[in-house]
Enzyme design. Structure first.
Site, mmCIF file in Angstrom:
data_model
loop_
_atom_site.group_PDB
_atom_site.id
_atom_site.type_symbol
_atom_site.label_atom_id
_atom_site.label_comp_id
_atom_site.label_asym_id
_atom_site.label_seq_id
_atom_site.Cartn_x
_atom_site.Cartn_y
_atom_site.Cartn_z
ATOM 1 N N ASN A 1 0.488 -1.115 -0.024
ATOM 2 C CA ASN A 1 0.084 0.242 0.152
ATOM 3 C C ASN A 1 0.607 1.267 -0.097
ATOM 4 O OD1 ASN A 1 -2.093 -1.445 -0.054
ATOM 5 N ND2 ASN A 1 -1.970 -1.755 2.282
ATOM 6 N N CYS A 2 2.131 1.548 -0.603
ATOM 7 C CA CYS A 2 3.000 2.118 -0.297
ATOM 8 C C CYS A 2 2.746 3.018 -1.466
ATOM 9 C CB CYS A 2 4.183 1.909 0.211
ATOM 10 S SG CYS A 2 3.726 2.105 1.904
ATOM 11 N N LEU A 3 3.257 4.346 -1.390
ATOM 12 C CA LEU A 3 2.856 4.847 -2.948
ATOM 13 C C LEU A 3 4.118 4.989 -3.456
ATOM 14 C CD1 LEU A 3 0.582 7.863 -1.901
ATOM 15 C CD2 LEU A 3 -0.125 5.591 -3.482
#
Length: 108
Positions: free
Chosen positions: A106-108
């Site tokens: 879920n890290c951009l």
């Protein structure tokens, strides 16, 4: 260790095989980010490697990364400011890349 000796990485710099990681690989990847690894860095890197070994995933988000560090090391180290000082940008993403782990989902 030269650039050619680093195990294969994807286009974001994450190792294709987490088990090909060594501390020397971590030093090279960290230096690409302008980070000189200290004992505080290694504490988090070793924690992440253990987390991955146990769960077979990287912490899925920065928030969960901070929470896991807080549970392991307490309030002083388990906070965003401390982790951002060690691993600039998105701490979970930067730390996982240096630790040779897959990109957090879920890290951009």
């Amino acid at each position: 260790m030269s650039e050619q000796q680093i195990p294969q990485r994807n286009n974001e710099g994450f190792l294709e095989d987490a088990w090909a990681w060594t501390p020397e690989v971590a030093e090279v990847i960290a230096s690409e980010d302008g980070i000189e690894l200290s004992g505080n860095h290694w504490e988090i890197i070793e924690f992440l490697r253990g987390f991955y070994k146990q769960h077979e995933v990287s912490p899925p988000s920065n928030r969960l990364f901070v929470k896991a560090v807080k549970e392991a090391f307490g309030e002083e180290k388990g906070n965003s400011i401390y982790l951002m000082q060690l691993f600039p940008g998105t701490p979970a993403k930067t730390a996982c890349r240096i630790a040779g782990l897959p990109r957090p989902t879920n890290c951009l």
